[in-house]
Design a protein around this motif. Structure first.
Motif, PDB file in Angstrom:
ATOM      1  N   LYS A  38       0.847  -1.200   0.000  1.00  0.00           N
ATOM      2  CA  LYS A  38       0.000   0.000   0.000  1.00  0.00           C
ATOM      3  C   LYS A  38       0.877   1.242   0.000  1.00  0.00           C
ATOM      4  CE  LYS A  38      -3.922  -2.169   0.518  1.00  0.00           C
ATOM      5  NZ  LYS A  38      -4.760  -2.404  -0.601  1.00  0.00           N
ATOM      6  N   GLY A  39       0.528   2.209  -0.818  1.00  0.00           N
ATOM      7  CA  GLY A  39       1.285   3.448  -0.881  1.00  0.00           C
ATOM      8  C   GLY A  39       0.724   4.503   0.048  1.00  0.00           C
ATOM      9  N   ASP A  40       1.513   5.542   0.286  1.00  0.00           N
ATOM     10  CA  ASP A  40       1.033   6.670   1.069  1.00  0.00           C
ATOM     11  C   ASP A  40       0.223   7.599   0.165  1.00  0.00           C
ATOM     12  OD1 ASP A  40       2.917   8.054  -0.462  1.00  0.00           O
ATOM     13  OD2 ASP A  40       4.290   8.396   1.204  1.00  0.00           O
ATOM     14  N   THR A  45       5.529   3.589  -1.755  1.00  0.00           N
ATOM     15  CA  THR A  45       5.415   2.401  -0.915  1.00  0.00           C
ATOM     16  C   THR A  45       6.622   2.300   0.020  1.00  0.00           C
ATOM     17  OG1 THR A  45       6.597   1.007  -2.500  1.00  0.00           O
ATOM     18  CG2 THR A  45       4.184   1.148  -2.739  1.00  0.00           C
ATOM     19  N   ALA A  46       6.533   1.396   0.987  1.00  0.00           N
ATOM     20  CA  ALA A  46       7.656   1.154   1.899  1.00  0.00           C
ATOM     21  C   ALA A  46       8.899   0.766   1.106  1.00  0.00           C
ATOM     22  CB  ALA A  46       7.286   0.073   2.905  1.00  0.00           C
ATOM     23  N   LEU A  47       8.711  -0.023   0.040  1.00  0.00           N
ATOM     24  CA  LEU A  47       9.835  -0.433  -0.789  1.00  0.00           C
ATOM     25  C   LEU A  47      10.491   0.779  -1.456  1.00  0.00           C
ATOM     26  CD1 LEU A  47      11.525  -2.772  -1.930  1.00  0.00           C
ATOM     27  CD2 LEU A  47       9.895  -2.888  -3.820  1.00  0.00           C
ATOM     28  N   MET A  48       9.702   1.712  -1.917  1.00  0.00           N
ATOM     29  CA  MET A  48      10.259   2.910  -2.549  1.00  0.00           C
ATOM     30  C   MET A  48      11.054   3.745  -1.543  1.00  0.00           C
ATOM     31  SD  MET A  48       7.120   3.941  -5.076  1.00  0.00           S
ATOM     32  CE  MET A  48       7.898   5.422  -5.710  1.00  0.00           C
ATOM     33  N   TYR A  49      10.519   3.879  -0.318  1.00  0.00           N
ATOM     34  CA  TYR A  49      11.240   4.633   0.710  1.00  0.00           C
ATOM     35  C   TYR A  49      12.559   3.950   1.052  1.00  0.00           C
ATOM     36  CZ  TYR A  49       7.491   7.963   1.683  1.00  0.00           C
ATOM     37  OH  TYR A  49       6.577   8.978   1.589  1.00  0.00           O
ATOM     38  N   ALA A  50      12.530   2.633   1.204  1.00  0.00           N
ATOM     39  CA  ALA A  50      13.750   1.900   1.529  1.00  0.00           C
ATOM     40  C   ALA A  50      14.771   2.016   0.397  1.00  0.00           C
ATOM     41  CB  ALA A  50      13.425   0.433   1.810  1.00  0.00           C
ATOM     42  N   ALA A  51      14.306   1.905  -0.838  1.00  0.00           N
ATOM     43  CA  ALA A  51      15.204   2.027  -1.993  1.00  0.00           C
ATOM     44  C   ALA A  51      15.786   3.436  -2.070  1.00  0.00           C
ATOM     45  CB  ALA A  51      14.460   1.681  -3.277  1.00  0.00           C
ATOM     46  N   ALA A  71       5.602  -4.473 -10.653  1.00  0.00           N
ATOM     47  CA  ALA A  71       5.451  -3.027 -10.850  1.00  0.00           C
ATOM     48  C   ALA A  71       6.055  -2.248  -9.683  1.00  0.00           C
ATOM     49  CB  ALA A  71       3.978  -2.663 -11.031  1.00  0.00           C
ATOM     50  N   GLU A  72       5.949  -2.775  -8.470  1.00  0.00           N
ATOM     51  CA  GLU A  72       6.521  -2.100  -7.302  1.00  0.00           C
ATOM     52  C   GLU A  72       8.042  -2.176  -7.321  1.00  0.00           C
ATOM     53  OE1 GLU A  72       3.956  -2.881  -3.585  1.00  0.00           O
ATOM     54  OE2 GLU A  72       3.383  -4.407  -5.058  1.00  0.00           O
ATOM     55  N   ILE A  73       8.578  -3.294  -7.769  1.00  0.00           N
ATOM     56  CA  ILE A  73      10.033  -3.419  -7.910  1.00  0.00           C
ATOM     57  C   ILE A  73      10.519  -2.429  -8.958  1.00  0.00           C
ATOM     58  CG2 ILE A  73      11.918  -4.958  -8.634  1.00  0.00           C
ATOM     59  CD1 ILE A  73      10.235  -7.268  -7.392  1.00  0.00           C
ATOM     60  N   ASP A  74       9.794  -2.314 -10.060  1.00  0.00           N
ATOM     61  CA  ASP A  74      10.148  -1.357 -11.107  1.00  0.00           C
ATOM     62  C   ASP A  74      10.110   0.073 -10.583  1.00  0.00           C
ATOM     63  OD1 ASP A  74      10.359  -3.543 -12.785  1.00  0.00           O
ATOM     64  OD2 ASP A  74       8.443  -3.174 -13.792  1.00  0.00           O
ATOM     65  N   ASP A  75       9.076   0.404  -9.785  1.00  0.00           N
ATOM     66  CA  ASP A  75       8.976   1.745  -9.202  1.00  0.00           C
ATOM     67  C   ASP A  75      10.159   2.036  -8.287  1.00  0.00           C
ATOM     68  OD1 ASP A  75       6.595   2.269 -10.514  1.00  0.00           O
ATOM     69  OD2 ASP A  75       5.327   1.860  -8.762  1.00  0.00           O
ATOM     70  N   ALA A  76      10.540   1.051  -7.472  1.00  0.00           N
ATOM     71  CA  ALA A  76      11.682   1.225  -6.573  1.00  0.00           C
ATOM     72  C   ALA A  76      12.964   1.415  -7.372  1.00  0.00           C
ATOM     73  CB  ALA A  76      11.795   0.027  -5.629  1.00  0.00           C
ATOM     74  N   ALA A  99      15.435  -9.690  -6.899  1.00  0.00           N
ATOM     75  CA  ALA A  99      14.109  -9.465  -6.302  1.00  0.00           C
ATOM     76  C   ALA A  99      13.059 -10.276  -7.057  1.00  0.00           C
ATOM     77  CB  ALA A  99      13.761  -7.980  -6.329  1.00  0.00           C
ATOM     78  N   LYS A 100      12.393 -11.142  -6.354  1.00  0.00           N
ATOM     79  CA  LYS A 100      11.363 -12.000  -6.958  1.00  0.00           C
ATOM     80  C   LYS A 100       9.987 -11.484  -6.566  1.00  0.00           C
ATOM     81  CE  LYS A 100      14.496 -14.865  -8.477  1.00  0.00           C
ATOM     82  NZ  LYS A 100      15.419 -14.104  -9.255  1.00  0.00           N
ATOM     83  N   PRO A 101       9.199 -11.027  -7.529  1.00  0.00           N
ATOM     84  CA  PRO A 101       7.861 -10.509  -7.213  1.00  0.00           C
ATOM     85  C   PRO A 101       6.891 -11.645  -6.870  1.00  0.00           C
ATOM     86  CG  PRO A 101       8.193 -10.534  -9.572  1.00  0.00           C
ATOM     87  CD  PRO A 101       9.499 -10.950  -8.948  1.00  0.00           C
ATOM     88  N   CYS A 102       5.839 -11.285  -6.136  1.00  0.00           N
ATOM     89  CA  CYS A 102       4.788 -12.266  -5.874  1.00  0.00           C
ATOM     90  C   CYS A 102       3.858 -12.304  -7.086  1.00  0.00           C
ATOM     91  CB  CYS A 102       4.029 -11.913  -4.601  1.00  0.00           C
ATOM     92  SG  CYS A 102       2.971 -10.472  -4.717  1.00  0.00           S
TER      93      CYS A 102
END
Length: 108
Positions: A38-40, A45-51, A71-76, A99-102
Motif C-alpha cells: 500500500k502506498g502513502d 510504498t515502503a519499498l520505494m522509501y527503503a530504496a 510493478a513495485e520493484i520497477d517503481d523502486a 528481487a522476486k515478485p509475488c
C-alpha cells in the motif's frame, strides 16, 4: 496473501533483534503484519522509501515478505536511478536480478 513472520529468512533474522532496542518502523511493519504494497498519499510504498534511502537490507526484507509485485520493484528501481546521482550498485543489482515478485495482481 499477506506475508507472515517466518515467511522468509530475512524477516526472521530481522525480527530476532527486536527486543534489544526500540523497534524501528520496519520492525513495526513486520510485527503488525502491515500490507507493505500500500502506498502513502503520494503513492510511495515502503519499498520505494527503503530504496530511496539506499537501505538494501530493508529492501531485501520487504521483498522477502512476498507482497511485492513486479510493478513495485520497477517503481523502486526507477526511484533509485532517478534520485541518486550515483546509485548503489548492490541495491540496483538486487532489484534487477534477485528481487522476486509475488504473483498477485497489483490492484489486489
Amino acid at each position: 496473501g499477506i506475508g507472515k513472520l517466518g515467511d522468509s529468512p530475512e524477516a526472521d533474522a530481522f525480527v530476532d533483534g527486536v527486543d534489544r532496542e526500540p523497534p524501528t518502523l520496519l520492525e513495526m511493519i513486520l510485527i503488525r503484519n502491515v500490507d507493505v504494497s500500500k502506498g502513502d498519499s503520494a503513492g510511495d510504498t515502503a519499498l520505494m522509501y527503503a530504496a530511496r534511502a539506499g537501505a538494501l537490507e530493508h529492501v531485501k526484507v520487504l521483498v522477502g515478505l512476498g507482497q511485492i509485485v513486479q510493478a513495485e520493484i520497477d517503481d523502486a528501481l526507477f526511484t533509485v536511478v532517478d534520485e541518486k546521482s550515483v546509485p548503489d550498485v548492490r541495491l540496483l543489482s538486487f532489484l534487477l536480478l534477485d528481487a522476486k515478485p509475488c504473483a498477485r495482481p497489483a490492484d489486489f
